[in-house]
Design a protein around this motif. Structure first.
Motif, PDB file in Angstrom:
ATOM      1  N   GLN A   1      -3.530   4.369  -2.969  1.00 53.44           N
ATOM      2  CA  GLN A   1      -3.360   3.670  -4.247  1.00 53.44           C
ATOM      3  C   GLN A   1      -3.334   2.154  -4.037  1.00 53.44           C
ATOM      4  O   GLN A   1      -2.269   1.550  -3.991  1.00 53.44           O
ATOM      5  N   PRO A   2      -4.501   1.556  -3.930  1.00 58.06           N
ATOM      6  CA  PRO A   2      -4.536   0.095  -3.730  1.00 58.06           C
ATOM      7  C   PRO A   2      -3.988  -0.620  -4.956  1.00 58.06           C
ATOM      8  O   PRO A   2      -4.112  -0.134  -6.070  1.00 58.06           O
ATOM      9  N   GLN A   3      -3.386  -1.789  -4.715  1.00 56.63           N
ATOM     10  CA  GLN A   3      -2.823  -2.574  -5.819  1.00 56.63           C
ATOM     11  C   GLN A   3      -3.684  -3.794  -6.140  1.00 56.63           C
ATOM     12  O   GLN A   3      -3.365  -4.563  -7.043  1.00 56.63           O
ATOM     13  N   SER A   4      -4.760  -3.979  -5.375  1.00 50.49           N
ATOM     14  CA  SER A   4      -5.666  -5.097  -5.641  1.00 50.49           C
ATOM     15  C   SER A   4      -7.060  -4.705  -5.160  1.00 50.49           C
ATOM     16  O   SER A   4      -7.211  -3.768  -4.370  1.00 50.49           O
ATOM     17  N   VAL A   5      -8.065  -5.452  -5.633  1.00 50.34           N
ATOM     18  CA  VAL A   5      -9.435  -5.184  -5.190  1.00 50.34           C
ATOM     19  C   VAL A   5      -9.546  -5.448  -3.688  1.00 50.34           C
ATOM     20  O   VAL A   5     -10.189  -4.689  -2.958  1.00 50.34           O
ATOM     21  N   ALA A   6      -8.891  -6.517  -3.224  1.00 50.85           N
ATOM     22  CA  ALA A   6      -8.941  -6.846  -1.796  1.00 50.85           C
ATOM     23  C   ALA A   6      -8.374  -5.699  -0.961  1.00 50.85           C
ATOM     24  O   ALA A   6      -8.947  -5.321   0.072  1.00 50.85           O
ATOM     25  N   GLU A   7      -7.269  -5.133  -1.437  1.00 53.03           N
ATOM     26  CA  GLU A   7      -6.658  -4.029  -0.696  1.00 53.03           C
ATOM     27  C   GLU A   7      -7.583  -2.806  -0.686  1.00 53.03           C
ATOM     28  O   GLU A   7      -7.737  -2.127   0.337  1.00 53.03           O
TER      29      GLU A   7
ATOM     30  N   MET B   1       0.854  -1.200   0.000  1.00 53.35           N
ATOM     31  CA  MET B   1       0.000   0.000   0.000  1.00 53.35           C
ATOM     32  C   MET B   1       0.880   1.237   0.000  1.00 53.35           C
ATOM     33  O   MET B   1       1.763   1.391   0.837  1.00 53.35           O
ATOM     34  N   SER B   2       0.683   2.085  -0.974  1.00 51.96           N
ATOM     35  CA  SER B   2       1.472   3.322  -0.998  1.00 51.96           C
ATOM     36  C   SER B   2       0.519   4.509  -0.878  1.00 51.96           C
ATOM     37  O   SER B   2      -0.321   4.722  -1.732  1.00 51.96           O
ATOM     38  N   ASP B   3       0.629   5.198   0.188  1.00 55.73           N
ATOM     39  CA  ASP B   3      -0.254   6.352   0.399  1.00 55.73           C
ATOM     40  C   ASP B   3       0.445   7.630  -0.025  1.00 55.73           C
ATOM     41  O   ASP B   3       1.648   7.768   0.146  1.00 55.73           O
ATOM     42  N   THR B   4      -0.325   8.535  -0.559  1.00 56.64           N
ATOM     43  CA  THR B   4       0.237   9.838  -0.849  1.00 56.64           C
ATOM     44  C   THR B   4      -0.169  10.750   0.295  1.00 56.64           C
ATOM     45  O   THR B   4      -1.347  10.941   0.530  1.00 56.64           O
TER      46      THR B   4
END
Lengths: 165, 292
Positions: free
Chosen positions: B11-17, A1-4
């Motif tokens: 910025q999620p990288q998957s739907v689950a996230e 998870m990368s938050d801005t």
């Protein structure tokens, strides 16, 4: 998870030049263009994406820069009215046609009008008058009554066709 | 110049996230796609979120594909991409047409179909036609996946049946057989349309009768709706269809429970429904396939 968090370093291309600028996530493209890059040719009128004055092109498509997050321009190509003429100052056929057809009075809607029209002519160079009117209906002008704007777009269309034939 | 309130973007990288983020954010976060409705509303101060969860950073949601006779449109697909998609133009031209008439060219370039549905704005063009096409919405969360019909999905104005942690990943539209005729008509004089109206007519083998019909009306109620009475009236021989249209239009208007508001009186809207139902039916029958 990368938050801005508070600031993002936005890397984008504006009028052909690579730009890196610190922005906040909620800043709109119009704010960044006008206030951080001093590109004040982009005008803001209604501020809620209805009038089209703030239209700029991102990867060739028109967006309302007043409500489009600058964040969305990362790694994309932004074109504003300042980037339309050639480097030697030769105006784009649309700019010339707008002057010749008197397609503006106060000029506030003009940068958005010209960029929207450019997007249309790039996508569909042979657009009919009906298609031009339909495409441009989201760009509002309160001075000219539109007739001269459509005429200018058609003139530019013919001029572009001549150049490429 | 009126500015957006401060927020952060995840910025999620998957739907689950994305689902986990929405669950933990609760009312302080919202899924963000094109932002054309969301950001304008936030700018006007009607909505406030600390965090926007950018669904576009999830890989695999930007596709339009055909699977088992159905069109699957991902959550990150814009109106413009649907309008200009060769697949959509060939297999479901009515949807390409509807998308070409959404809002303005800038909204179409940025806004997504799924985002439009999730915002549940009562004046949505695609929502009305998708209701008519028996489309479904695919919702995913860490708890699993479910599909909702358009009717089940819309609960009211700006309100859907989605749970807090659910992410709509796709819209699924069954592709019409060759004997179906369809059309969408809209009427607009101000910023948002006053009326949207879709029809789908299934012709019999001889092509001289409507076997089954669907008719949906949007913009005049909190959510688009269909009328089983109107659909029953539209079914029957083509030669007498014109005579049945008036009654079918009334049935559709009755179902909509029309109100007097700034877009016009209930009487005016009833008139519009009848005029546009006739135009939509005529246009649908002019084509020789399931075109717009």
């Amino acid at each position: 998870m990368s938050d801005t968090s508070a600031q993002i370093l936005l890397r984008t291309t504006v009028n052909g030049l690579d730009v890196a600028v610190a922005i906040e996530p909620q800043e709109t493209l119009a704010e960044v263009l006008r206030e951080k890059l001093q590109l004040i040719g982009t005008k803001v009128s209604c501020n809620v994406q209805v009038c089209g004055a703030c239209t700029v092109l991102v990867d060739g498509l028109p967006v309302s820069s007043c409500t489009y997050l600058a964040y969305e321009a990362r790694d994309r190509q932004v074109l504003t009215i300042e980037g339309l003429a050639s480097k030697d100052g030769t105006l784009h056929p649309l700019q010339t046609a707008f002057i010749e057809e008197n397609a503006f009075q106060c000029g506030f809607c003009t940068p958005g009008m010209i960029l929207a029209a450019k997007s249309l002519l790039d996508q569909r160079p042979d657009s009919s008058e009906h298609e031009i009117v339909e495409y441009m209906e989201g760009n509002i002008c309160r001075c000219t009554g539109y007739r001269s704007i459509v005429a200018a777009i058609q003139k530019a269309q013919a001029s572009v066709a001549d150049r490429s034939s | 110049m009126n500015r957006l309130p401060a927020f952060t973007i995840s910025q999620p990288q998957s739907v689950a996230e994305a689902s986990e983020m929405l669950a933990s954010l609760g009312d302080s976060g919202r899924l963000y796609a094109g932002g054309t409705e969301l950001l304008a509303t936030m700018k006007e101060g009607a909505l406030l979120y600390d965090t926007l969860v950018d669904v576009k950073t999830v890989p695999g949601l930007a596709d339009i594909r055909v699977q088992d006779g159905e069109l699957w449109i991902g959550a990150a697909v814009t109106h413009f991409s649907i309008e200009t998609s060769p697949i959509v133009r060939e297999l479901l031209p009515v949807l390409s047409y509807v998308e070409s008439r959404v809002a303005n060219t800038r909204v179409r370039a940025t806004g997504t179909l799924v985002g439009n549905l999730c915002f549940a704005e009562p004046h949505s063009d695609p929502a009305t036609m998708l209701l008519c096409l028996d489309a479904r919405v695919v919702a995913q969360s860490t708890r699993g996946e479910r599909q909702l019909t358009i009717d089940e999905f819309f609960v009211g104005a700006y309100e859907t049946a989605l749970e807090e942690d659910e992410v709509v990943t796709s819209v699924v539209v069954p592709l019409p057989p060759a004997n179906w005729r369809m059309a969408y008509k809209k009427f607009q004089i101000i910023e948002r349309p006053t009326l949207g109206l879709g029809v789908v007519l299934e012709l019999n083998d001889g092509g001289d009768s409507v076997a089954t019909a669907r008719a949906a009306v949007g913009c005049v109620s909190e959510s688009p709706l269909r009328s089983s009475a109107a659909e029953a009236q539209l079914a029957g021989p083509l030669e007498s269809l014109l005579e049945r249209l008036d009654a079918a239009g009334d049935s559709l208007a009755d179902e909509a429970d029309l109100l007097d508001d700034r877009e016009g009186s209930a009487e005016y809207k009833r008139h519009l429904i009848k005029v546009f139902l006739k135009r939509a039916v005529q246009q649908a029958l002019q084509s020789d396939g399931p075109s717009r």
